[in-house]
Design a protein around this motif. Structure first.
Motif: not given
Length: 112
Positions: A53-74
């Motif tokens: 679970g911690r590994l899976i949660d960390t990956l989802w968190y990583y994806i959420a961070l990257r998506s939010t960075i992508k939003s910032a760039k847009a």
């Protein structure tokens, strides 16, 4: 993202800062994975036998961070913006930790 298909930044304008605020509510543990100190009983991973679970949660968190960075760039937010720097530091930290430990290399290749 809806914006990528429509060009309409309305949703990004409305969700960017709340998304950053939500991401900031999570802490990283000493081992570089997402800490399970968020409270409650709900987590981002499925239940099951022998799941990490911690590994899976960390990956989802990583994806959420990257998506939010992508939003910032847009939205035209500078890479030097404190929120973007904070998110990028988290992304880099997760990458460094996972590479050093050999965890989920294939998933990081797929997700950045």
């Amino acid at each position: 993202m809806f914006y990528e298909y429509s060009g309409d930044k309305t949703a990004l304008d409305q969700t960017y800062l709340p998304s950053v605020a939500y991401l900031r509510t999570y802490n990283m543990a000493a081992d570089g994975l997402l800490a399970h100190d968020h409270g409650g009983t709900w987590h981002w991973h499925d239940w099951g036998a022998n799941e990490d679970g911690r590994l899976i949660d960390t990956l989802w968190y990583y994806i959420a961070l990257r998506s939010t960075i992508k939003s910032a760039k847009a939205l035209g937010t500078s890479e030097d913006d404190p929120q973007v720097v904070w998110m990028q530091d988290r992304v880099d930290s997760i990458k460094t930790t996972s590479r050093a430990s050999g965890r989920w290399q294939g998933l990081l290749r797929v997700h950045g």
